[in-house]
Each structure stands twice: as C-alpha cells, then as structure tokens.
Scaffold this active site. Structure first.
Site, PDB file in Angstrom:
ATOM      1  N   CYS A   1      -0.002  -7.631  13.100  1.00 18.26           N
ATOM      2  CA  CYS A   1       0.462  -7.888  11.900  1.00 18.26           C
ATOM      3  C   CYS A   1       2.001  -8.031  11.874  1.00 18.26           C
ATOM      4  O   CYS A   1       2.456  -8.584  11.084  1.00 18.26           O
ATOM      5  CB  CYS A   1      -0.079  -7.286  10.797  1.00 18.26           C
TER       6      CYS A   1
ATOM      7  N   GLY B   1     -10.827  -4.836   6.455  1.00 14.11           N
ATOM      8  CA  GLY B   1     -10.241  -3.916   6.296  1.00 14.11           C
ATOM      9  C   GLY B   1      -8.916  -3.990   5.179  1.00 14.11           C
ATOM     10  O   GLY B   1      -8.769  -3.177   4.626  1.00 14.11           O
ATOM     11  N   THR B   2      -8.516  -5.121   5.139  1.00 12.23           N
ATOM     12  CA  THR B   2      -7.494  -5.401   4.263  1.00 12.23           C
ATOM     13  C   THR B   2      -7.974  -5.343   2.886  1.00 12.23           C
ATOM     14  O   THR B   2      -7.469  -4.433   1.947  1.00 12.23           O
ATOM     15  CB  THR B   2      -6.685  -6.626   4.663  1.00 12.23           C
TER      16      THR B   2
ATOM     17  N   HIS C   1     -14.233  -6.346  13.153  1.00 11.09           N
ATOM     18  CA  HIS C   1     -13.745  -7.185  14.457  1.00 11.09           C
ATOM     19  C   HIS C   1     -13.156  -6.392  15.375  1.00 11.09           C
ATOM     20  O   HIS C   1     -12.710  -6.726  16.503  1.00 11.09           O
ATOM     21  CB  HIS C   1     -12.868  -8.366  13.946  1.00 11.09           C
TER      22      HIS C   1
ATOM     23  N   THR D   1     -21.075 -13.531  -3.236  1.00  8.68           N
ATOM     24  CA  THR D   1     -22.188 -13.621  -2.526  1.00  8.68           C
ATOM     25  C   THR D   1     -22.207 -12.941  -1.034  1.00  8.68           C
ATOM     26  O   THR D   1     -21.203 -13.154  -0.346  1.00  8.68           O
ATOM     27  CB  THR D   1     -22.915 -15.100  -1.995  1.00  8.68           C
TER      28      THR D   1
ATOM     29  N   GLN E   1      -9.296   1.578  13.000  1.00  6.90           N
ATOM     30  CA  GLN E   1      -9.062   1.665  14.742  1.00  6.90           C
ATOM     31  C   GLN E   1     -10.105   2.993  15.253  1.00  6.90           C
ATOM     32  O   GLN E   1     -10.351   2.887  16.536  1.00  6.90           O
ATOM     33  CB  GLN E   1      -7.748   2.001  14.691  1.00  6.90           C
TER      34      GLN E   1
HETATM   35  C1  PLP Z   1      -5.868   0.433  10.775  1.00  2.00           C
HETATM   36  C2  PLP Z   1      -5.878  -1.111  10.191  1.00  2.00           C
HETATM   37  N1  PLP Z   1      -6.227  -1.091   8.990  1.00  2.00           N
HETATM   38  C3  PLP Z   1      -6.678  -2.391   8.370  1.00  2.00           C
HETATM   39  C4  PLP Z   1      -6.539  -3.333   9.283  1.00  2.00           C
HETATM   40  C5  PLP Z   1      -6.907  -4.748   8.522  1.00  2.00           C
HETATM   41  O1  PLP Z   1      -8.203  -5.216   8.776  1.00  2.00           O
HETATM   42  P1  PLP Z   1      -8.810  -6.664   8.662  1.00  2.00           P
HETATM   43  O2  PLP Z   1      -8.120  -7.538   9.699  1.00  2.00           O
HETATM   44  O3  PLP Z   1     -10.042  -6.770   8.867  1.00  2.00           O
HETATM   45  O4  PLP Z   1      -8.186  -7.265   7.463  1.00  2.00           O
HETATM   46  C6  PLP Z   1      -6.175  -3.270  10.579  1.00  2.00           C
HETATM   47  C7  PLP Z   1      -6.308  -4.597  11.385  1.00  2.00           C
HETATM   48  O5  PLP Z   1      -5.221  -4.857  11.949  1.00  2.00           O
HETATM   49  C8  PLP Z   1      -6.038  -1.823  11.154  1.00  2.00           C
HETATM   50  O6  PLP Z   1      -5.963  -1.737  12.291  1.00  2.00           O
END
Ligand code: PLP
Length: 393
Positions: A323, A72-73, A202, A238, A180
């Site tokens: 986080c 996600g990040t 995840h 990759t 989410q």
């Molecule tokens: C809404 C949202 N965006 C982004 C992320 C980040 O995802 P990742 O942990 O896969 O980098 C999260 C995870 O905490 C999330 O809940």
C-alpha cells in the site's frame, strides 16, 4: 527457471484452486441470501454458520464472536473506531505502535481530528514492542491498545500474551491486526487475552474482499455501518457467502507441514542472500519471525531499482508494504527499527507461500547478486559503498 517467481505473498497470495472449487457452488447453485427463510436462504445460512465455526475454532473463540467484513482494512477501522466511539465516556486515549499497517495508523490519525489522542509505542531494533513501555504509556484515559501481530514488512511476531497481561491488569481493550500472522503464528484469544482480532482471507490463499473481526462477547463496540441486522447487528449488509466459504476453506487447508516447508525456504533464502557483501537482514531470526517473511537492506542501492531489475527477470518482489510502495519515501517500519534513510531505501522484501518452489528461491539466489553488483557500480553513493565493501562488490 519458473515462468514467474512470485515472492510478494505478504501483499497477496494465489487463491488455492481448492478454495475456488469450494466457492463455485455458492455462485452457481447456492446463491441465496443468508437472511431469506426459504430453502436457498437456509442453504446459504448453513454455509455461513459452518464458515463462522471454522474460523472461530482456529483462534479459540465462539462462533458468535466472529463478525465477517470486507477485509483487513474494514476490520481494523471497525475495531479502532468502534471501540473509540462506544467507550468515549471511559477515556479518549488509544495506544498503538510505530510499525502498524496504514489501516491502523490512518484510522488513529483521523480519530485525532475527532478529539481522541494516540500514543505510538516505539519498538526495538528487531521490531518488538516492550510490555514495560506499554505499561508506562497507559493513563487513566486509555481505552485501547492496538498492536500488529506479525509485521507486514519485517516479520516480527509480537508476544501477544505479555502485552495482553498488561492490558488485562489496566482494563484496556486489546486489539491485534493479525492479517499477516493468521494461520502462520498461534492466535488463542483466551490465552493472549485478546478482545479484538483482525484477520483477512487474501493473505492465506483465500479470495480478496473478505475478512473478519473477532469481538469478544461483552465488548462495547459501535458498528461502522447502519442497515440490516446482519452479523449479530454489528455489520449491516448481505453477507458475501462465496467469499466467506472460500475464506473458511483456506483456513481448513492451512497446515503445519506447509509452515515447516515455508520456514525452510525462508531460511535458505536468508542464508543465500546474506552471502552478498554489504547486506543486512531486517527483523528477527528464527521462531519470532513470520515463517514466510524476509527483508534485506543492500548498502548503496535503491530497493526500487532492485525490484525493477528482478521484475525484468520475472521475479516479483516488494520494497515495503504494497500500500505504501507508490510513495518513494523510506518505510516507517524500517526507520522505527533504527535504519538510516539509505539503509531503508535499499530494502527489499521477499515473501514466500506454500506455492513457492525451491526453483523460485534458487532463481532469486542466482539473479540477485549480479543485479546488486551492477547497481552498486552505477550507485551515486559509490564512495560510501567502496569504503565499506570489499573490492569487486
Ligand atoms: C497487517 C495488515 N493489515 C491490514 C491489511 C489490509 O487488509 P485488506 O487488504 O484485506 O483490506 C493488510 C494488507 O495489506 C495487512 O498486511
């Protein structure tokens, strides 16, 4: 009492054993590089193509519009920076909201150091963004709107279609962070007029370290990484085939039946916890709330203390997004919906998954009331509590 009641599924979920099973051959036997032209490479490429198709279908997209990432990040960074740099001739203004994940907020903050400007839309007291406020914020320099679909902390599900119509009218790219909500609330990129969608694995019982960005065909976007021609030349490196296979398997396993069961557990939890005096539910009720999310504020107590005591009873909870939990400052999301510092500091998030049992919910409903009572007796803001709450609470 279950061994550990895991109620922090918004932070991460248990990898489904069926997902692990689907991944194993891609470590043990089918370990080729999807770019190689021999049989092992083709095996990997076929798995990659199948996974892409599964994920594309789940959001009504085309296969070639799905770009696999590390999560996600990365997808959020790719969407925001990628659009900003590819379209800066069109404008330097990005609109987002005050309730985004840090992957969006800190990316926007960094872009401000590079000459971009950002506007943070306010939300109402349940966390909804208003299409009218969006329309007012758009200028002739606006290139992108980024809005979280299902909120990580309070579960609010935005009306993407209404926001998408405003973006379409003003020719503004529309990105949603759907980490989410993916597989829990409907995403249809055509109906909702989406140009970019962040999803990850995840949060849906897939492995960590894998995600995707939907990029609508024709959208101008600059890659984050430079290297090989992977992922339609948009994401060099990759491909993580075992992770991608696991991600797609998790998508296939997601079911309406599980959502219905999770929703029932959520509502049982909400009703039970709200019986504790001086408690409020943060975020909306019903269909506009993520099926797996609950978030409460308890007058006169600190969320961290509740979480600590619950942990002693083998119940895993959270006080906000994982986080930002290390920082003992009130959640920006809770402040944005109008909570006071005290209310925000007294918040607790309990999030459910398909692996959550009735027994785990009952464990929370049994253990939580005496914890709150004990903490209130110890509370330095005792006077406030005594003022507001009936005796003996
Ligand atoms: C809404 C949202 N965006 C982004 C992320 C980040 O995802 P990742 O942990 O896969 O980098 C999260 C995870 O905490 C999330 O809940």
């Amino acid at each position: 009492m279950p061994k550990v009641a895991y109620l922090d599924n918004a932070a991460s979920t248990k990898t489904d054993p069926k997902v692990v099973e689907a991944m194993l051959p891609y470590f043990n036997e089918k370990y080729g590089n999807a770019s190689s032209l021999h049989s092992k490479g083709l095996e990997a490429k076929e798995a990659l193509d199948r996974a892409r198709k599964t994920i594309a279908k789940s959001i009504n997209a085309k296969s070639e519009e799905i770009i696999f990432t590390s999560g996600g990040t990365e997808s959020d960074n790719f969407a925001i920076k990628g659009i900003a740099f590819a379209n800066k001739q069109m404008g330097n203004h990005i609109i987002t909201t005050s309730i985004e994940h840090k992957a969006i907020l800190n990316t926007c903050k960094w872009l401000e150091t590079q000459g971009f400007e950002t506007t943070m839309l306010p939300v109402d007291n349940e966390g909804f963004v208003s299409p009218e406020e969006l329309e007012k914020a758009i200028t002739d320099k606006t290139i992108l709107l980024s809005v979280i679909h299902g909120n990580s902390e309070i579960g609010t599900i935005q009306d993407l279609q209404a926001l998408g119509e405003v973006c379409k009218k003003h020719k503004v790219y529309f990105h949603t962070d759907a980490c989410q909500s993916y597989t829990k609330a409907g995403i249809d990129v055509k109906k909702q007029n989406l140009d970019l969608v962040t999803i990850n694995s995840h949060k849906i019982h897939g492995p960590k370290g894998v995600g995707a960005l939907y990029v609508k065909q024709g959208v101008k976007i600059t890659p984050l990484f430079h290297g090989g021609d992977h992922e339609f030349k948009l994401r060099a490196g990759t491909e993580n085939i075992p992770g991608i296979v696991g991600f797609a398997e998790a998508v296939k396993l997601a079911s309406k039946k599980d959502i219905e069961r999770i929703t029932k557990l959520r509502d049982k939890l909400i009703e039970g916890v709200l019986k504790i005096p001086g408690t409020r539910l943060n975020g909306p009720r019903g269909e506009k709330r993520l099926c797996n999310n609950t978030n409460f504020s308890f007058m006169g107590v600190e969320g961290e203390s509740i979480g600590g005591y619950l942990n002693l009873k083998s119940i895993c909870s959270s006080t906000g997004s994982a986080c930002s939990e290390a920082l003992l400052e009130p959640s920006k999301v809770l402040m944005a919906i109008g909570l006071t510092h005290e209310e925000a500091n007294g918040s607790l998030r309990l999030t459910i998954s398909k692996f959550t049992t009735e027994e785990e919910i009952e464990a929370v409903l049994k253990e939580l009331p005496p914890i709150i009572k004990k903490l209130r007796r110890m509370s330095p803001i005792d006077k406030v509590v005594k003022h507001v709450l009936p005796k003996n609470n």
